[in-house]
Every structure is written in structure tokens, then in C-alpha cells.
Design a protein around this motif. Structure first.
Motif, mmCIF file in Angstrom:
data_model
loop_
_atom_site.group_PDB
_atom_site.id
_atom_site.type_symbol
_atom_site.label_atom_id
_atom_site.label_comp_id
_atom_site.label_asym_id
_atom_site.label_seq_id
_atom_site.Cartn_x
_atom_site.Cartn_y
_atom_site.Cartn_z
ATOM 1 N N ALA A 173 1.576 -4.920 3.233
ATOM 2 C CA ALA A 173 0.318 -3.915 3.555
ATOM 3 C C ALA A 173 -0.066 -2.780 4.221
ATOM 4 C CB ALA A 173 0.511 -5.615 4.838
ATOM 5 N N VAL A 174 -0.937 -1.920 3.955
ATOM 6 C CA VAL A 174 -0.938 -0.728 3.997
ATOM 7 C C VAL A 174 -1.792 -0.549 5.423
ATOM 8 C CG1 VAL A 174 -1.557 1.631 3.730
ATOM 9 C CG2 VAL A 174 -0.297 0.260 1.727
ATOM 10 N N SER A 175 -1.001 -0.366 7.059
ATOM 11 C CA SER A 175 -1.555 -0.271 7.750
ATOM 12 C C SER A 175 -1.922 0.823 8.844
ATOM 13 C CB SER A 175 -0.335 -1.155 8.573
ATOM 14 O OG SER A 175 0.947 -0.620 8.619
ATOM 15 N N LYS A 176 -1.752 1.738 7.548
ATOM 16 C CA LYS A 176 -2.000 3.117 8.408
ATOM 17 C C LYS A 176 -3.581 3.718 8.606
ATOM 18 C CE LYS A 176 -3.615 5.039 3.861
ATOM 19 N NZ LYS A 176 -3.329 5.238 2.503
ATOM 20 N N THR A 177 -3.712 4.308 9.981
ATOM 21 C CA THR A 177 -5.224 4.140 11.318
ATOM 22 C C THR A 177 -4.959 2.566 11.493
ATOM 23 O OG1 THR A 177 -6.558 3.215 9.480
ATOM 24 C CG2 THR A 177 -5.232 5.615 9.034
ATOM 25 N N MET A 221 7.943 3.770 3.868
ATOM 26 C CA MET A 221 7.284 5.583 4.194
ATOM 27 C C MET A 221 6.904 5.490 2.438
ATOM 28 S SD MET A 221 6.340 7.045 5.724
ATOM 29 C CE MET A 221 5.754 8.847 5.403
ATOM 30 N N ILE A 222 5.351 5.464 2.745
ATOM 31 C CA ILE A 222 4.908 5.723 1.755
ATOM 32 C C ILE A 222 3.965 6.781 1.691
ATOM 33 C CG2 ILE A 222 4.239 3.787 1.614
ATOM 34 C CD1 ILE A 222 1.229 3.372 2.311
ATOM 35 N N GLY A 223 4.232 7.773 2.599
ATOM 36 C CA GLY A 223 2.748 9.139 2.689
ATOM 37 C C GLY A 223 4.215 10.306 2.458
ATOM 38 N N THR A 279 4.179 5.640 -7.797
ATOM 39 C CA THR A 279 3.072 6.564 -8.108
ATOM 40 C C THR A 279 1.423 6.061 -7.481
ATOM 41 O OG1 THR A 279 1.832 7.489 -10.085
ATOM 42 C CG2 THR A 279 1.496 5.248 -10.193
ATOM 43 N N ILE A 280 0.476 6.983 -7.284
ATOM 44 C CA ILE A 280 -0.364 6.093 -6.826
ATOM 45 C C ILE A 280 -1.369 6.668 -7.931
ATOM 46 C CG2 ILE A 280 -2.070 7.660 -4.537
ATOM 47 C CD1 ILE A 280 0.047 8.215 -3.200
ATOM 48 N N ALA A 281 -2.414 6.118 -8.885
ATOM 49 C CA ALA A 281 -2.863 6.293 -9.673
ATOM 50 C C ALA A 281 -4.387 6.858 -9.245
ATOM 51 C CB ALA A 281 -2.963 4.923 -10.297
ATOM 52 N N GLY A 312 0.125 -0.037 -8.112
ATOM 53 C CA GLY A 312 -1.009 -0.600 -7.993
ATOM 54 C C GLY A 312 -1.595 -0.679 -5.844
ATOM 55 N N MET A 313 -3.306 -0.512 -5.623
ATOM 56 C CA MET A 313 -3.857 -0.262 -4.405
ATOM 57 C C MET A 313 -4.414 -1.470 -4.432
ATOM 58 S SD MET A 313 -2.706 3.798 -3.816
ATOM 59 C CE MET A 313 -4.016 3.544 -3.018
ATOM 60 N N THR A 314 -5.460 -1.312 -3.579
ATOM 61 C CA THR A 314 -6.745 -2.060 -3.807
ATOM 62 C C THR A 314 -7.528 -2.990 -4.841
ATOM 63 O OG1 THR A 314 -7.025 -2.173 -1.073
ATOM 64 C CG2 THR A 314 -9.160 -2.665 -1.618
ATOM 65 N N GLY A 315 -7.969 -1.496 -5.198
ATOM 66 C CA GLY A 315 -8.680 -0.998 -6.530
ATOM 67 C C GLY A 315 -8.449 -1.160 -7.495
ATOM 68 N N VAL A 361 3.296 -3.632 -4.820
ATOM 69 C CA VAL A 361 1.690 -3.304 -4.418
ATOM 70 C C VAL A 361 1.496 -2.985 -2.972
ATOM 71 C CG1 VAL A 361 0.948 -4.850 -6.763
ATOM 72 C CG2 VAL A 361 0.857 -5.862 -4.809
ATOM 73 N N ARG A 362 0.898 -1.843 -2.681
ATOM 74 C CA ARG A 362 0.824 -1.311 -1.789
ATOM 75 C C ARG A 362 -0.764 -1.269 -0.798
ATOM 76 N NH1 ARG A 362 2.595 2.802 -5.297
ATOM 77 N NH2 ARG A 362 0.541 3.917 -4.681
ATOM 78 N N VAL A 363 -1.161 -2.532 -0.645
ATOM 79 C CA VAL A 363 -2.988 -3.159 -0.525
ATOM 80 C C VAL A 363 -3.123 -2.936 1.132
ATOM 81 C CG1 VAL A 363 -4.300 -4.717 0.006
ATOM 82 C CG2 VAL A 363 -2.777 -4.930 -2.622
ATOM 83 N N GLY A 364 -4.294 -1.363 0.984
ATOM 84 C CA GLY A 364 -3.985 -1.207 2.537
ATOM 85 C C GLY A 364 -5.931 -1.965 2.611
ATOM 86 N N THR A 365 -6.709 -1.082 2.515
ATOM 87 C CA THR A 365 -8.249 -1.523 2.574
ATOM 88 C C THR A 365 -8.385 -3.337 2.266
ATOM 89 O OG1 THR A 365 -8.811 0.754 1.972
ATOM 90 C CG2 THR A 365 -10.122 -1.103 1.893
ATOM 91 N N GLY A 366 -7.781 -3.971 1.213
ATOM 92 C CA GLY A 366 -8.484 -5.010 0.943
ATOM 93 C C GLY A 366 -7.553 -5.900 2.069
ATOM 94 N N ALA A 396 -12.176 -1.007 5.538
ATOM 95 C CA ALA A 396 -12.098 0.474 5.296
ATOM 96 C C ALA A 396 -11.591 0.908 6.454
ATOM 97 C CB ALA A 396 -13.646 0.859 5.181
ATOM 98 N N ARG A 397 -10.841 2.614 6.147
ATOM 99 C CA ARG A 397 -9.920 3.121 7.195
ATOM 100 C C ARG A 397 -11.448 4.101 8.136
ATOM 101 N NH1 ARG A 397 -5.859 2.770 3.752
ATOM 102 N NH2 ARG A 397 -6.633 4.260 2.426
ATOM 103 N N ASN A 398 -11.156 4.375 9.348
ATOM 104 C CA ASN A 398 -12.041 5.576 9.644
ATOM 105 C C ASN A 398 -11.353 6.420 10.397
ATOM 106 O OD1 ASN A 398 -14.198 6.696 11.296
ATOM 107 N ND2 ASN A 398 -15.049 4.704 11.915
HETATM 108 C C1 PLP Z 1 -3.297 4.110 1.629
HETATM 109 C C2 PLP Z 1 -1.968 4.221 0.705
HETATM 110 C C3 PLP Z 1 -2.801 2.709 0.373
HETATM 111 C C4 PLP Z 1 -3.456 1.741 0.080
HETATM 112 O O1 PLP Z 1 -4.897 2.304 -0.195
HETATM 113 P P1 PLP Z 1 -5.654 1.077 -0.052
HETATM 114 O O2 PLP Z 1 -6.431 1.976 -1.287
HETATM 115 O O3 PLP Z 1 -6.608 1.183 0.741
HETATM 116 O O4 PLP Z 1 -5.356 -0.137 -1.045
HETATM 117 C C5 PLP Z 1 -1.762 2.622 -0.597
HETATM 118 N N1 PLP Z 1 -0.871 3.508 -1.333
HETATM 119 C C6 PLP Z 1 -1.071 4.560 -0.815
HETATM 120 C C7 PLP Z 1 0.543 5.680 -0.777
HETATM 121 C C8 PLP Z 1 -1.652 4.847 0.182
HETATM 122 O O5 PLP Z 1 -1.864 6.623 0.954
#
Ligand code: PLP
Length: 231
Positions: free
Chosen positions: A31-35, A75-77, A159-161, A200-203, A216-221, A225-227
């Protein structure tokens, strides 16, 4: 609301696993919880999620202090070398290693606390100029170099697609990352395993699962949305 979001994501993961003939246990949801505020993380924690992803060192450290100790922090960033020391004890997995110099620093800090730190190599599989990550053609060599460092262990690729409204467009990149991991796995390099594919991310996480994602790294889903303006 978060509970329902999570439920929907969980159902989608199960559907994708079924489609691909895979077991649900093969895929970890981070669960990508940034912000997002700690209260939202708590809510998701209470639903049973134990893996959270953050992309900033300071934010990860602050949240970790306030939340239960059994959370696995990913740590994904992009990681700066001078900040490695702050997360070396608590990162369950560092997804974003893309240079020998960064790996070297992780190794130095890990040695100090006698830990073997699991890492992934971040690959810029779609060759986007805006993205971090090692080029696909250079990944094997980087893996070989890093494999000589004693206090970390390469466990796979990340990877970040590209951002897209159409997940099918990213299928080719997920396939490429998977092929690359199979190729590197075949080299049987000491200290390198290719068990993890973080993609794989939300989209596009369903497509990623169909193509072999194990994380899979899912934030927005999950969190909405992040503000960035208010954070
Ligand atoms: C923000 C982020 C995500 C999550 O993105 P969403 O589209 O909100 O699911 C996944 N991976 C990385 C590396 C990110 O920075």
C-alpha cells in the motif's frame, strides 16, 4: 471509504491471479501511502495490510515512529546516498537501487548494524528520460558488480512503467522486465536471486500480475488521489 477501496483492489488482485493461473499468495500488495496521513495508514493496517511503501526517507521515518512495529516498510523512491543511514535498519526492502555507488553506501551502512539488506534493482524498462533506473542492457552488469557487496542481497527487479490510461500499453514493459529477470536468474550469480518482480501500480496492476508481478505497489487505488499542494 478506504476499506471499500482496499476490498476492490483485493478482488482485482484475485481476479488477475485467477486469470493468470497464479496463487493469490504469490503476490504481495504494497500500500503506497506517500503524502497520506498516519490515520489513513492505521485504517488500512486494521484491515490487515502489513506492507507500506514510501518514497521519501523522512516521511518513512516519521510514520514508522507512530505506527505498529510489525509493518514492513518498502522504500520505493529515489534514494540519496546521504540518507541511506536513516532507513537502513527499518526498510524491509529497498526497491530503488540503480547504481553501484548507492549499493556501496547501503552496504557500508548495513555492515555497521550487521544486517543483510534485501534490495531490488530499478530498471528503466521503457527508456523514459524522466525516470530513474538502470537501462535494461546494463542491468546484468550492475547485478554482477553489486553481488560482490557482502551486506546486501539482490532479490529481484523493479520498474515504474509509463503513466497511461490504457494498461494494455504497459504489458510489453512488464513482459520485458520479466524476461530480463529470467535472463539474469539463469546466470546463477552468487548472492543474486530473481524471486521478486515489483511492477504494477493503480493503473495497471492487474496486467502486471498477469505478466508475473510478485509485488504490486498501489497508492491511489487504496488511498485516493494525492494532493501535493496541501502536503
Ligand atoms: C507513487 C508510487 C506508486 C503508486 O502509484 P499509484 O498510481 O498511486 O498507485 C507506485 N510506485 C512508486 C515507485 C511510486 O512512487
Amino acid at each position: 471509504m478506504l476499506t471499500e477501496n482496499l476490498k476492490r483492489v483485493e478482488e482485482n488482485i484475485q481476479t488477475a491471479c485467477q486469470r493468470a493461473g497464479r496463487k493469490r499468495e504469490e503476490v504481495t500488495l504494497v500500500a503506497v501511502s506517500k503524502t497520506k496521513p498516519v490515520s489513513m495508514l492505521s485504517e488500512i493496517y486494521d484491515c490487515g495490510v502489513r506492507s507500506f511503501g514510501e518514497n521519501k526517507v523522512q516521511e518513512l521515518c516519521e510514520k514508522r515512529e507512530l505506527l505498529p512495529a510489525d509493518i514492513r516498510w518498502h522504500m520505493i523512491g529515489h534514494l540519496q546516498r546521504n540518507k541511506v543511514k536513516y532507513i537502513i535498519r527499518d526498510a524491509a526492502l529497498i526497491h530503488s537501487v540503480d547504481s553501484y555507488r548507492l549499493a556501496e553506501e547501503i552496504n557500508i551502512q548495513a555492515k555497521k548494524i550487521k544486517r543483510i539488506v534485501p534490495i531490488l534493482l530499478e530498471v528503466n524498462i521503457a527508456k523514459e528520460s524522466s525516470k530513474f533506473g538502470v537501462a535494461a542492457e546494463e542491468t546484468l552488469q550492475l547485478a554482477e558488480e553489486i553481488s560482490n557487496l557482502d551486506n546486501l542481497r539482490i532479490e529481484g527487479l523493479m520498474t515504474i512503467a509509463p503513466y497511461t490510461e490504457y494498461p494494455e500499453e504497459n504489458r510489453i514493459y512488464f513482459q520485458k522486465l520479466r524476461e530480463l529477470s529470467v535472463d539474469i536468474g539463469r546466470e546463477n550469480i552468487d548472492n543474486v536471486s530473481m524471486g521478486i518482480l515489483s511492477m504494477g501500480m493503480t493503473g495497471d496492476y492487474m496486467t502486471a500480475i498477469e505478466e508475473g508481478a510478485t509485488i504490486v505497489r498501489v497508492g491511489t487505488g487504496i488511498f485516493g488521489a494525492r494532493n501535493y499542494k496541501n502536503s
